[in-house]
Design an enzyme around this catalytic site. Structure first.
Site, PDB file in Angstrom:
ATOM      1  N   ASP A 112      14.978  -1.982   0.171  1.00 29.89           N
ATOM      2  CA  ASP A 112      15.295  -1.862   1.347  1.00 29.89           C
ATOM      3  C   ASP A 112      16.462  -2.574   0.783  1.00 29.89           C
ATOM      4  O   ASP A 112      17.511  -2.905   0.246  1.00 29.89           O
ATOM      5  CB  ASP A 112      14.607  -2.172   2.230  1.00 29.89           C
ATOM      6  CG  ASP A 112      15.033  -2.063   3.250  1.00 29.89           C
ATOM      7  OD1 ASP A 112      16.048  -1.137   4.168  1.00 29.89           O
ATOM      8  OD2 ASP A 112      14.258  -2.412   4.896  1.00 29.89           O
ATOM      9  N   LYS A 144       0.866  -1.238   0.133  1.00 35.37           N
ATOM     10  CA  LYS A 144       0.177   0.056  -0.419  1.00 35.37           C
ATOM     11  C   LYS A 144       1.023   1.576   0.128  1.00 35.37           C
ATOM     12  O   LYS A 144       0.511   3.129  -0.361  1.00 35.37           O
ATOM     13  CB  LYS A 144      -0.484   0.127   1.889  1.00 35.37           C
ATOM     14  CG  LYS A 144      -1.345  -1.205   1.650  1.00 35.37           C
ATOM     15  CD  LYS A 144      -2.345  -0.987   2.455  1.00 35.37           C
ATOM     16  CE  LYS A 144      -2.832  -1.978   3.607  1.00 35.37           C
ATOM     17  NZ  LYS A 144      -2.090  -3.293   3.866  1.00 35.37           N
ATOM     18  N   GLY A 145       2.572   1.128   0.189  1.00 40.29           N
ATOM     19  CA  GLY A 145       3.324   2.196   0.490  1.00 40.29           C
ATOM     20  C   GLY A 145       3.191   3.315  -0.637  1.00 40.29           C
ATOM     21  O   GLY A 145       3.684   4.137  -0.483  1.00 40.29           O
ATOM     22  N   LYS A 186      17.544   3.008   0.651  1.00 41.70           N
ATOM     23  CA  LYS A 186      18.595   2.731   1.455  1.00 41.70           C
ATOM     24  C   LYS A 186      19.507   1.637   1.208  1.00 41.70           C
ATOM     25  O   LYS A 186      19.193   0.734   1.515  1.00 41.70           O
ATOM     26  CB  LYS A 186      17.418   1.987   2.777  1.00 41.70           C
ATOM     27  CG  LYS A 186      16.872   2.427   3.694  1.00 41.70           C
ATOM     28  CD  LYS A 186      16.674   1.981   5.136  1.00 41.70           C
ATOM     29  CE  LYS A 186      15.219   1.491   5.375  1.00 41.70           C
ATOM     30  NZ  LYS A 186      14.813   1.369   7.061  1.00 41.70           N
ATOM     31  N   ARG A 242       0.976   6.205   7.634  1.00 42.22           N
ATOM     32  CA  ARG A 242       0.719   6.924   5.898  1.00 42.22           C
ATOM     33  C   ARG A 242       0.355   7.620   5.816  1.00 42.22           C
ATOM     34  O   ARG A 242       0.822   8.127   4.587  1.00 42.22           O
ATOM     35  CB  ARG A 242      -0.182   5.432   6.052  1.00 42.22           C
ATOM     36  CG  ARG A 242       0.086   4.324   5.523  1.00 42.22           C
ATOM     37  CD  ARG A 242      -0.258   2.854   4.770  1.00 42.22           C
ATOM     38  NE  ARG A 242      -0.390   1.750   5.333  1.00 42.22           N
ATOM     39  CZ  ARG A 242       0.476   0.713   4.731  1.00 42.22           C
ATOM     40  NH1 ARG A 242       2.189   1.323   4.033  1.00 42.22           N
ATOM     41  NH2 ARG A 242       0.521  -0.819   4.992  1.00 42.22           N
ATOM     42  N   VAL A 291      12.028   4.259   8.578  1.00 44.23           N
ATOM     43  CA  VAL A 291      11.278   5.783   8.267  1.00 44.23           C
ATOM     44  C   VAL A 291       9.624   5.656   7.853  1.00 44.23           C
ATOM     45  O   VAL A 291       9.179   3.816   7.760  1.00 44.23           O
ATOM     46  CB  VAL A 291      11.682   6.318   7.317  1.00 44.23           C
ATOM     47  CG1 VAL A 291      12.633   6.987   7.739  1.00 44.23           C
ATOM     48  CG2 VAL A 291      11.922   5.673   5.661  1.00 44.23           C
ATOM     49  N   ASP A 313       4.485   2.579   6.681  1.00 41.50           N
ATOM     50  CA  ASP A 313       3.852   3.192   7.548  1.00 41.50           C
ATOM     51  C   ASP A 313       4.714   1.950   8.658  1.00 41.50           C
ATOM     52  O   ASP A 313       6.162   1.289   9.017  1.00 41.50           O
ATOM     53  CB  ASP A 313       2.553   1.457   7.744  1.00 41.50           C
ATOM     54  CG  ASP A 313       3.230   0.271   7.474  1.00 41.50           C
ATOM     55  OD1 ASP A 313       4.004   0.042   6.321  1.00 41.50           O
ATOM     56  OD2 ASP A 313       2.549  -0.672   8.323  1.00 41.50           O
TER      57      ASP A 313
HETATM   58  P1  IMP Z   1      12.732  -4.749   0.783  1.00 43.27           P
HETATM   59  O1  IMP Z   1      11.698  -5.865   0.457  1.00 43.27           O
HETATM   60  O2  IMP Z   1      13.645  -5.235   1.910  1.00 43.27           O
HETATM   61  O3  IMP Z   1      13.582  -3.977  -0.365  1.00 43.27           O
HETATM   62  O4  IMP Z   1      12.212  -3.839   1.380  1.00 43.27           O
HETATM   63  C1  IMP Z   1      10.454  -3.641   1.308  1.00 43.27           C
HETATM   64  C2  IMP Z   1       9.081  -2.892   1.378  1.00 43.27           C
HETATM   65  O5  IMP Z   1       9.698  -3.491   2.876  1.00 43.27           O
HETATM   66  C3  IMP Z   1       9.066  -1.576   1.598  1.00 43.27           C
HETATM   67  O6  IMP Z   1       8.466  -1.468  -0.077  1.00 43.27           O
HETATM   68  C4  IMP Z   1       7.949  -1.239   2.874  1.00 43.27           C
HETATM   69  O7  IMP Z   1       6.749  -1.737   2.459  1.00 43.27           O
HETATM   70  C5  IMP Z   1       8.633  -2.153   3.642  1.00 43.27           C
HETATM   71  N1  IMP Z   1      10.113  -1.024   4.147  1.00 43.27           N
HETATM   72  C6  IMP Z   1      11.409  -1.330   4.073  1.00 43.27           C
HETATM   73  N2  IMP Z   1      11.551  -0.597   4.516  1.00 43.27           N
HETATM   74  C7  IMP Z   1      10.965   0.297   5.811  1.00 43.27           C
HETATM   75  C8  IMP Z   1      11.193   1.089   6.569  1.00 43.27           C
HETATM   76  O8  IMP Z   1      11.676   2.315   6.771  1.00 43.27           O
HETATM   77  N3  IMP Z   1       9.758   2.261   7.056  1.00 43.27           N
HETATM   78  C9  IMP Z   1       8.756   1.412   6.160  1.00 43.27           C
HETATM   79  N4  IMP Z   1       8.133   0.607   5.109  1.00 43.27           N
HETATM   80  C10 IMP Z   1       9.329   0.168   5.046  1.00 43.27           C
HETATM   81 MG    MG Z   2       6.086  -1.664   0.077  1.00 46.09          MG
END
Ligand code: IMP
Ligand code: MG
Length: 176
Positions: free
Chosen positions: A101, A41-42, A129, A164, A152, A158
């Site tokens: 991330d 949803k982000g 990040k 959000r 964050v 969220d």
């Molecule tokens: P990844 O698969 O580790 O790249 O994670 C991506 C997903 O994790 C993002 O789409 C977010 O939903 C969540 N996420 C990663 N870091 C954060 C943060 O700092 N705050 C909130 N959600 C995060």
């Molecule tokens: Mg996300």
């Protein structure tokens, strides 16, 4: 434990950066129809602000994914909860994400979408990040802001489904 939110990126800074990104994207996709795929949803707030600044024809579709894990650490196992409503074969696709991330979510999504043979597939993320990257194959074409390894919230992001709707990006600080 109570969480406090420190402003990291102001509303004005986000909106200014979105204008710049929209100009760049409009230039790159000039004359084409762009299929924006939002990761729920982000990504939804970023999608709505960015799309309204674009000068190209736009289609929108949505995907929802979840990764198992605790609140602030993703496990790397990504499950697709909602798939596209329409096929993207032959389309110019831009994936719209709130934050990159570890990259595991986008890596999984990119594999899933590539199988449909889009004309092109690129990634636009509001936040990056890079310190936490595990999936080295995910290289976003458009990045709003590169940030340090803080958790964050706001502007779509969220913490336990909260925050959000904040118009800015804030870093979460936990107080005892
Ligand atoms: P990844 O698969 O580790 O790249 O994670 C991506 C997903 O994790 C993002 O789409 C977010 O939903 C969540 N996420 C990663 N870091 C954060 C943060 O700092 N705050 C909130 N959600 C995060
Ligand atoms: Mg996300």
């Amino acid at each position: 434990m109570k969480e406090m939110i420190d402003v990291m990126i102001t509303e004005a800074a986000i909106q200014k950066r979105i204008e710049e990104l929209a100009e760049e994207i409009s230039h790159d996709y000039h004359g084409l129809t762009l299929s924006l795929i939002c990761v729920l949803k982000g990504g939804v707030i970023f999608l709505s602000d960015l799309s309204r600044k674009l000068a190209v024809d736009v289609e929108m579709d949505f995907m929802d994914v979840s990764s198992y894990g605790s609140d602030t650490v993703s496990s790397g196992i990504v499950r697709i909860d909602k798939d596209l409503a329409r096929p993207i074969t032959g389309k110019h696709v831009l994936l719209i994400e709130d934050i990159l991330d570890t990259g595991q979510t986008l890596s999984r999504l990119i594999r899933h979408l590539t199988a449909q043979n889009p004309a092109s597939l690129k990634v636009c993320t509001l936040l990056d990040k890079p310190e936490r990257r595990v999936a080295q194959d995910v290289v976003p074409e458009y990045i709003g802001f590169t940030i340090p390894d803080n958790f964050v919230v706001g502007y779509g992001l969220d913490y336990a489904q909260k925050y959000r709707q904040l118009p800015y990006i804030g870093a979460v600080r936990f107080e005892k």
